[in-house]
Design an enzyme around this catalytic site. Structure first.
Site, PDB file in Angstrom:
ATOM      1  N   VAL A  75      26.184  50.657  43.078  1.00  0.00           N
ATOM      2  CA  VAL A  75      27.162  49.346  42.921  1.00  0.00           C
ATOM      3  C   VAL A  75      28.537  49.779  42.687  1.00  0.00           C
ATOM      4  O   VAL A  75      28.913  50.698  41.877  1.00  0.00           O
ATOM      5  CB  VAL A  75      26.395  48.528  41.854  1.00  0.00           C
ATOM      6  N   ASP A 117      34.115  36.748  40.712  1.00  0.00           N
ATOM      7  CA  ASP A 117      35.454  37.188  39.792  1.00  0.00           C
ATOM      8  C   ASP A 117      34.963  38.047  38.688  1.00  0.00           C
ATOM      9  O   ASP A 117      34.393  37.436  37.540  1.00  0.00           O
ATOM     10  CB  ASP A 117      36.104  35.965  39.422  1.00  0.00           C
ATOM     11  N   ASN A 151      35.228  50.138  39.368  1.00  0.00           N
ATOM     12  CA  ASN A 151      36.477  50.354  39.924  1.00  0.00           C
ATOM     13  C   ASN A 151      37.465  49.096  40.035  1.00  0.00           C
ATOM     14  O   ASN A 151      38.688  49.431  40.060  1.00  0.00           O
ATOM     15  CB  ASN A 151      36.310  50.939  41.413  1.00  0.00           C
ATOM     16  N   TYR A 182      48.819  46.770  31.733  1.00  0.00           N
ATOM     17  CA  TYR A 182      48.216  47.506  32.652  1.00  0.00           C
ATOM     18  C   TYR A 182      47.834  48.769  31.968  1.00  0.00           C
ATOM     19  O   TYR A 182      46.610  49.254  31.991  1.00  0.00           O
ATOM     20  CB  TYR A 182      48.798  47.528  33.879  1.00  0.00           C
ATOM     21  N   LYS A 235      44.316  50.875  30.937  1.00  0.00           N
ATOM     22  CA  LYS A 235      43.657  52.068  31.320  1.00  0.00           C
ATOM     23  C   LYS A 235      43.545  53.188  30.318  1.00  0.00           C
ATOM     24  O   LYS A 235      42.712  53.956  30.443  1.00  0.00           O
ATOM     25  CB  LYS A 235      44.758  52.596  32.567  1.00  0.00           C
TER      26      LYS A 235
HETATM   27  N1  LIG Z   1      46.897  52.179  43.631  1.00  0.00           N
HETATM   28  C1  LIG Z   1      47.148  53.093  42.394  1.00  0.00           C
HETATM   29  O1  LIG Z   1      48.262  53.683  42.386  1.00  0.00           O
HETATM   30  C2  LIG Z   1      46.236  53.214  41.306  1.00  0.00           C
HETATM   31  C3  LIG Z   1      46.390  54.342  40.403  1.00  0.00           C
HETATM   32  C4  LIG Z   1      45.362  54.578  39.431  1.00  0.00           C
HETATM   33  C5  LIG Z   1      44.602  53.836  39.306  1.00  0.00           C
HETATM   34  N2  LIG Z   1      44.182  52.701  40.249  1.00  0.00           N
HETATM   35  C6  LIG Z   1      43.020  51.971  39.955  1.00  0.00           C
HETATM   36  O2  LIG Z   1      42.342  51.963  41.154  1.00  0.00           O
HETATM   37  C7  LIG Z   1      41.232  50.591  41.068  1.00  0.00           C
HETATM   38  C8  LIG Z   1      41.515  50.096  42.461  1.00  0.00           C
HETATM   39  O3  LIG Z   1      42.660  49.739  42.865  1.00  0.00           O
HETATM   40  P1  LIG Z   1      43.431  50.100  44.253  1.00  0.00           P
HETATM   41  O4  LIG Z   1      44.685  50.825  43.991  1.00  0.00           O
HETATM   42  O5  LIG Z   1      42.340  50.610  45.061  1.00  0.00           O
HETATM   43  O6  LIG Z   1      43.813  48.621  44.708  1.00  0.00           O
HETATM   44  P2  LIG Z   1      43.473  47.255  45.516  1.00  0.00           P
HETATM   45  O7  LIG Z   1      43.177  47.920  46.892  1.00  0.00           O
HETATM   46  O8  LIG Z   1      44.067  46.139  45.186  1.00  0.00           O
HETATM   47  O9  LIG Z   1      42.102  47.065  44.917  1.00  0.00           O
HETATM   48  C9  LIG Z   1      41.418  46.290  43.852  1.00  0.00           C
HETATM   49  C10 LIG Z   1      40.058  45.952  43.962  1.00  0.00           C
HETATM   50  O10 LIG Z   1      39.728  45.060  43.030  1.00  0.00           O
HETATM   51  C11 LIG Z   1      39.129  43.779  43.371  1.00  0.00           C
HETATM   52  N3  LIG Z   1      39.359  42.832  42.565  1.00  0.00           N
HETATM   53  C12 LIG Z   1      40.528  42.410  42.061  1.00  0.00           C
HETATM   54  N4  LIG Z   1      40.596  41.212  41.324  1.00  0.00           N
HETATM   55  C13 LIG Z   1      39.064  41.178  41.111  1.00  0.00           C
HETATM   56  C14 LIG Z   1      38.425  40.383  40.430  1.00  0.00           C
HETATM   57  N5  LIG Z   1      38.895  39.350  39.704  1.00  0.00           N
HETATM   58  N6  LIG Z   1      37.078  40.338  40.372  1.00  0.00           N
HETATM   59  C15 LIG Z   1      36.568  41.375  41.304  1.00  0.00           C
HETATM   60  N7  LIG Z   1      37.205  42.235  41.895  1.00  0.00           N
HETATM   61  C16 LIG Z   1      38.456  42.105  41.842  1.00  0.00           C
HETATM   62  C17 LIG Z   1      40.003  43.731  44.904  1.00  0.00           C
HETATM   63  O11 LIG Z   1      39.549  42.645  45.630  1.00  0.00           O
HETATM   64  P3  LIG Z   1      39.805  41.357  46.204  1.00  0.00           P
HETATM   65  O12 LIG Z   1      41.238  41.095  46.139  1.00  0.00           O
HETATM   66  O13 LIG Z   1      39.087  41.034  47.159  1.00  0.00           O
HETATM   67  O14 LIG Z   1      39.209  40.583  44.806  1.00  0.00           O
HETATM   68  C18 LIG Z   1      39.840  44.955  45.377  1.00  0.00           C
HETATM   69  O15 LIG Z   1      38.855  45.307  46.186  1.00  0.00           O
HETATM   70  C19 LIG Z   1      42.051  49.737  39.900  1.00  0.00           C
HETATM   71  O16 LIG Z   1      41.108  49.788  38.906  1.00  0.00           O
HETATM   72  C20 LIG Z   1      43.587  50.461  39.682  1.00  0.00           C
HETATM   73  O17 LIG Z   1      43.701  50.149  38.631  1.00  0.00           O
HETATM   74  C21 LIG Z   1      45.132  52.233  41.315  1.00  0.00           C
END
Ligand SMILES: NC(=O)c1ccc[n+]([C@@H]2O[C@H](COP(=O)([O-])OP(=O)(O)OC[C@H]3O[C@@H](n4cnc5c(N)ncnc54)[C@H](OP(=O)(O)O)[C@@H]3O)[C@@H](O)[C@H]2O)c1
Length: 257
Positions: A7, A59, A84, A149, A153
């Site tokens: 999942v 959601d 994630n 945020y 984390k």
């Molecule tokens: N990018 C960075 O620099 C970075 C660094 C450290 C950690 N992270 C972490 O990595 C994880 C993934 O983020 P990402 O960077 O890959 O960004 P992303 O491409 O924006 O991915 C976020 C994902 O979460 C989903 N999401 C958002 N709101 C949601 C909700 N209410 N219910 C269910 N799903 C939801 C989004 O899908 P939908 O829009 O379709 O809902 C998307 O699939 C996050 O936990 C983020 O905090 C990111």
């Protein structure tokens, strides 16, 4: 050979989509979830690569959304849970819309805790399973202009290690993936494109996911991805929080990108 069910939440884009890809390549059947119809496009892309994929649009910031994901799993054993889904929110806390700030908490913390509680209990009962939680190196830093945020984390980085220790006598492993800035939709969603970190060169989400997935498969406690991020986490343990907050200010202050 099938590895059973994985999942993956937040799998419509970015790191989550790449984590799903890692699972599929290793033979897991996938149940992927996100909040928008983009999850269907991600599923199509994965199916085109030979993956077996079910989708759920839910959601996960709401108890109902998490309950729908749990219902979609049903009585099937979950071999791997990759929790994630997460969002950020830039800007000064007092200038943020409170509802949006709380949504960051509800998705990143509450949604993750609800899901891990349910799936983790069932894994413990079977004495097998792997959990990967996407935390962040942001959890090591007081996050001026991204304070809520970074707080979420910090919770996840910490929670993950505590849960892992509680499960030390079982065959359930808990691993925390702690990326630094990664090239995904994250900064646009967070409204942080006009910041230094928003404009900076970032890591490839496929590389980040591969490292997190490998750490999960090895049952490691966690992985900070990328050499410079490892250095940053070492310094975060040495420098006073006030200095770290000042450094974060320079990276995340709006209008300085
Ligand atoms: N990018 C960075 O620099 C970075 C660094 C450290 C950690 N992270 C972490 O990595 C994880 C993934 O983020 P990402 O960077 O890959 O960004 P992303 O491409 O924006 O991915 C976020 C994902 O979460 C989903 N999401 C958002 N709101 C949601 C909700 N209410 N219910 C269910 N799903 C939801 C989004 O899908 P939908 O829009 O379709 O809902 C998307 O699939 C996050 O936990 C983020 O905090 C990111």
């Amino acid at each position: 050979m099938s590895q059973g069910l994985a999942v993956v939440t937040g799998a419509s884009s970015g790191i989550g989509l790449e984590l799903a890809r890692c699972c599929a390549r290793d033979g897991y059947a996938l149940l992927i979830c996100s909040d928008t119809a983009e999850i269907e496009e991600a599923a199509e892309a994965l199916r085109a690569e030979g993956a077996k994929v079910e989708t759920l649009q839910a959601d996960l910031a709401t108890p109902d959304g998490v309950a729908r994901l749990i219902a979609a799993v049903g009585s099937r054993p979950v071999e791997a849970l990759l929790a994630n889904a997460g969002i950020g929110l830039g800007g000064a806390f007092l200038d943020q819309d409170l509802g949006r700030a709380l949504r960051v908490v509800q998705l990143n913390i509450e949604g993750t805790v609800r899901l891990v509680h349910h799936v983790g209990r069932r894994m413990r009962a079977r004495d097998r399973g792997r959990i990967l939680i996407t935390g962040s190196i942001a959890g090591f830093l007081p996050g001026s202009f991204q304070a809520v945020y970074n707080g979420t984390k910090a919770f996840l980085d910490n929670f993950s290690v505590g849960l892992r220790d509680e499960l030390r006598d079982s065959r359930v492993t808990v691993t925390c993936l702690m990326p630094g800035a990664t090239e995904t939709d994250f900064f646009e969603t967070a409204g942080m494109e006009d910041t230094k970190v928003g404009r900076a060169d970032k890591a490839d989400p496929a590389d980040v996911a591969r490292q997190g997935y490998a750490a999960m498969c090895e049952g490691e406690s966690g992985v900070v991805t990328g050499f410079m991020n490892k250095v940053r986490t070492v310094f975060s343990g040495l420098l006073p929080d006030t200095v770290l907050a000042e450094m974060h200010r320079r990276m995340a202050r709006p209008g300085e990108g």
